[in-house]
Design a protein around this motif. Structure first.
Motif, short mmCIF file in Angstrom:
data_model
loop_
_atom_site.label_atom_id
_atom_site.label_comp_id
_atom_site.label_asym_id
_atom_site.label_seq_id
_atom_site.Cartn_x
_atom_site.Cartn_y
_atom_site.Cartn_z
N LEU A 332 3.25 -5.07 -1.43
CA LEU A 332 4.65 -4.65 -1.33
C LEU A 332 4.91 -3.55 -2.37
O LEU A 332 4.39 -3.61 -3.49
CB LEU A 332 5.58 -5.84 -1.59
CG LEU A 332 7.08 -5.60 -1.44
CD1 LEU A 332 7.44 -5.29 0.01
CD2 LEU A 332 7.87 -6.82 -1.92
N ALA A 333 5.75 -2.58 -2.00
CA ALA A 333 6.12 -1.53 -2.93
C ALA A 333 6.64 -2.14 -4.23
O ALA A 333 7.42 -3.10 -4.21
CB ALA A 333 7.18 -0.63 -2.30
N GLU A 334 6.19 -1.60 -5.36
CA GLU A 334 6.51 -2.20 -6.65
C GLU A 334 8.01 -2.31 -6.88
O GLU A 334 8.49 -3.30 -7.45
CB GLU A 334 5.86 -1.38 -7.77
CG GLU A 334 4.34 -1.53 -7.81
CD GLU A 334 3.73 -0.82 -9.01
OE1 GLU A 334 4.52 -0.37 -9.88
OE2 GLU A 334 2.49 -0.74 -9.08
N SER A 454 -2.00 5.68 1.17
CA SER A 454 -2.80 5.97 -0.02
C SER A 454 -2.78 4.80 -1.01
O SER A 454 -3.76 4.52 -1.69
CB SER A 454 -2.29 7.24 -0.71
OG SER A 454 -0.95 7.06 -1.16
N LEU A 455 -1.64 4.09 -1.06
CA LEU A 455 -1.51 2.95 -1.97
C LEU A 455 -1.75 1.61 -1.27
O LEU A 455 -1.96 0.59 -1.92
CB LEU A 455 -0.12 2.94 -2.61
CG LEU A 455 0.24 4.13 -3.51
CD1 LEU A 455 1.68 4.02 -3.99
CD2 LEU A 455 -0.71 4.20 -4.70
N GLY A 456 -1.67 1.61 0.07
CA GLY A 456 -1.83 0.37 0.81
C GLY A 456 -0.66 -0.57 0.67
O GLY A 456 -0.80 -1.78 0.85
N GLU A 503 -5.19 -3.80 9.75
CA GLU A 503 -6.57 -4.02 9.32
C GLU A 503 -6.72 -3.67 7.84
O GLU A 503 -7.38 -4.37 7.07
CB GLU A 503 -7.54 -3.19 10.16
CG GLU A 503 -7.72 -3.69 11.58
CD GLU A 503 -8.69 -2.84 12.38
OE1 GLU A 503 -8.88 -1.66 12.01
OE2 GLU A 503 -9.26 -3.35 13.35
N GLU A 504 -6.08 -2.56 7.44
CA GLU A 504 -6.12 -2.15 6.04
C GLU A 504 -5.41 -3.18 5.16
O GLU A 504 -5.88 -3.49 4.06
CB GLU A 504 -5.47 -0.78 5.87
CG GLU A 504 -6.25 0.35 6.52
CD GLU A 504 -5.50 1.68 6.44
OE1 GLU A 504 -4.52 1.77 5.68
OE2 GLU A 504 -5.91 2.63 7.14
N MET A 509 -5.85 -7.74 1.18
CA MET A 509 -5.52 -9.12 0.78
C MET A 509 -6.71 -10.06 0.81
O MET A 509 -6.56 -11.25 0.54
CB MET A 509 -4.42 -9.67 1.71
CG MET A 509 -3.10 -8.95 1.64
SD MET A 509 -1.82 -9.74 2.69
CE MET A 509 -2.33 -9.19 4.34
N ALA A 510 -7.88 -9.55 1.15
CA ALA A 510 -9.02 -10.41 1.49
C ALA A 510 -9.40 -11.40 0.39
O ALA A 510 -9.88 -12.50 0.69
CB ALA A 510 -10.23 -9.55 1.85
N ASP A 511 -9.21 -11.06 -0.88
CA ASP A 511 -9.63 -11.95 -1.95
C ASP A 511 -8.52 -12.88 -2.43
O ASP A 511 -8.72 -13.66 -3.36
CB ASP A 511 -10.16 -11.14 -3.13
CG ASP A 511 -9.08 -10.26 -3.75
OD1 ASP A 511 -8.23 -9.75 -2.99
OD2 ASP A 511 -9.09 -10.06 -4.97
N LEU A 512 -7.35 -12.82 -1.79
CA LEU A 512 -6.23 -13.67 -2.19
C LEU A 512 -6.32 -15.03 -1.48
O LEU A 512 -6.87 -15.13 -0.39
CB LEU A 512 -4.90 -13.01 -1.83
CG LEU A 512 -4.56 -11.71 -2.53
CD1 LEU A 512 -3.23 -11.17 -2.00
CD2 LEU A 512 -4.49 -11.90 -4.04
#
Length: 529
Positions: A332-334, A454-456, A503-504, A509-512
């Motif tokens: 999420l945007a900071e 660019s930031l995902g 997909e991106e 989030m894959a390691d969460l």
């Protein structure tokens, strides 16, 4: 996805689900113990509903002393079988594909063969499409076997334990339900016990036990899986939320497209229970865990009586802490991360559950006969129903904000977006996960969600998100009201898919952690009781 087995079960955070033991009297502790004993039999049934081979696979793993098999056993127990519910039901043990019909149908049965049989034998349609039958082959025939017969070796001892609990219980309405549910286990007639479940009053013990959800049946979406949720009710919090019930007629009347479909007729009972979960079993304990639910699903019960909503608050708090917050920090945007809070997420889930009781219930077939939306839409129904609950729930949330009952549109839209982005990790061919794909893709298309590639990270435009939600809510409600299987399938095949932006997001989030792995202290408490 080629994960090591240790990486797979690391996706689930072991979490102790505690509750206030002092709320229980001595007799209530005995009642609770009996109910939990009965619930364990439902684990055995659900294993067989996943696959008739599950018990032998489980026994083989339990008998093995190999370290690799002990790890496989750990994940097998989380998934209730050798298929990974987070990875499109691909096998993590062996190479056998999971039948779409799980253990409810012959593994080689196709949807066309089932429907052809029912068309040629209309007198058997009710039994074949029942929530509570298993379809088997008998020579060149198909037969519908009642659950009471198919799983009698487990249902009979469970029924006896429920009757023993009823004898101890000092709450008349709880005792009545336990007895009628025991009778349903023996007779396969669940209507009265569903009514009695909705009617339970003033009980600190909150029990849901029986065959309910149809998610496991990916072939047709007809067959109900056995599960149990046992919790301790918070009367004060439950009473606070029940004040929202008075708004239900207004909420439904103000849904997008409300005049364009025939709303379900339903009874007036709509109690809400806020509970601390103490134990769960069967479908409710498999893969990603439920944080709340509305039952029963039987439209006839809802039409005559109504439904009950159960909020598993300690589960929701654990999920928020271990999954939702880390997800927001990652994608999420900071500048919007401070808008995420537990109370808003809790209310979103509550509105989701309330919305399950809204919208169309029965549809008219081309020949003029009536059927339920679930039967008309078959395996597409669970995804559409979850989407409807999300979207109608959000529309209702916005309505209550406008009325001054709830507050903060920006927090609501941001919290909604984060819960959706987290839900796609629950399995993209699972109803909740695919429903989230549908909604996110729709909002991306309409710039309610904007991704900085660019930031995902995702930025939520709360005005466009509200517009997109209302537009999509109308579309989904009308799809349910029309009951067109082909249109529903085409729509979900367009939007309920994994697109490059998502997909991106999944890769990011894959390691969460994905979810919790419940640990139940009550199992050791019972030894002392």
């Amino acid at each position: 996805m080629n994960k090591r087995i240790t990486d797979r079960f690391a996706q689930f955070v072991p979490t102790e689900l505690s509750f206030d033991e002092s709320l229980l009297s001595r007799s209530e502790r005995k009642v609770l113990s009996k109910i939990i004993e009965a619930s364990r039999f439902l684990d055995q049934i659900f294993l067989r509903q996943v696959s008739p081979h599950s018990p032998e696979w489980l026994a083989r793993l339990e008998a093995s002393s190999r370290a690799e098999d002990r790890e496989l056993l750990h994940y097998f127990r989380i998934m209730y079988g050798p298929w990974d519910r987070l990875d499109q039901n691909r096998p993590f043990m062996g190479d056998q594909e999971k039948p779409l019909g799980a253990g409810f149908y012959p593994p080689d049965l196709t949807r066309d063969e089932f429907e052809d049989w029912v068309r040629l034998h209309p007198e058997e349609e009710q039994a074949f499409t029942s929530y509570y039958t298993v379809i088997k082959r008998d020579g060149d025939r198909l037969v519908a076997v009642p659950y009471s017969e198919a799983y009698g070796e487990f249902l009979e001892p469970a029924a006896k334990l429920l009757e023993e609990a009823a004898e101890i219980s000092e709450n008349a309405s709880l005792a009545r339900f336990l007895r009628s549910r025991a009778e349903a286990f023996r007779t396969n007639q669940y209507f009265q016990s569903d009514v009695d479940w909705v009617d339970i009053k003033d009980s600190v013990i909150d029990v849901t036990i029986g065959p309910y959800e149809v998610y496991e049946d990916r072939l047709l979406g007809y067959k109900a899986a056995f599960e149990a949720f046992v919790g301790i009710k918070d009367p004060r919090e439950s009473e606070r939320l029940e004040r929202l019930i008075e708004y239900l007629p207004e909420l439904e009347a103000n849904l997008p497209g409300a005049g364009e479909y025939v709303p379900m007729e339903k009874g007036t009972s709509s109690p809400i229970s806020v509970v601390s979960q103490a134990f769960c079993a069967g479908e409710g304990n498999s893969g990603v865990k439920a944080a709340a639910f509305i039952l029963p699903n039987d439209e006839q019960v809802r039409q005559v009586k109504g439904s009950k909503k159960v909020m598993l608050k300690n589960v929701m708090e654990a999920k928020f802490r271990t999954g939702t917050v880390p997800t927001a920090r990652r994608i999420l945007a900071e500048e919007q991360q401070s808008l995420l809070d537990f109370d808003t997420v809790f209310n979103i889930v509550l509105m989701h559950e309330l919305a399950h009781g809204m919208g169309p219930g029965f549809v008219t077939r081309p020949d003029g006969s009536q059927t339920t939306a679930s039967l008309a839409l078959k395996e597409q129904y669970p995804t559409l129903e979850e989407a409807k609950a999300d979207l109608a729930g959000m529309c209702s949330f916005f309505y209550l904000i406008d009325k001054g009952v709830l507050s903060d549109v920006q927090k609501t839209c941001v919290s909604y977006a984060v819960t959706l982005l987290r839900s796609i990790r629950f399995g993209i061919d699972e109803a909740h996960g695919r429903s989230a794909l549908l909604q996110i893709n729709w909002l991306l298309e309409r710039a309610g969600l904007v991704q900085d590639r660019s930031l995902g990270r995702f930025l939520v435009d709360h005005e466009r998100t509200q517009e997109g939600i209302r537009e999509l809510a109308r579309r989904v409600l009308l799809l349910q009201g029309e009951g067109s299987y082909s249109e529903a399938r085409e729509f979900l095949d367009t939007y309920g898919v994994l697109t490059p932006p998502l997909e991106e997001a999944l890769a990011r989030m894959a390691d969460l952690p994905v979810d919790i792995e419940p640990v139940f202290p009550i199992e050791s408490m019972m030894l002392e009781w």
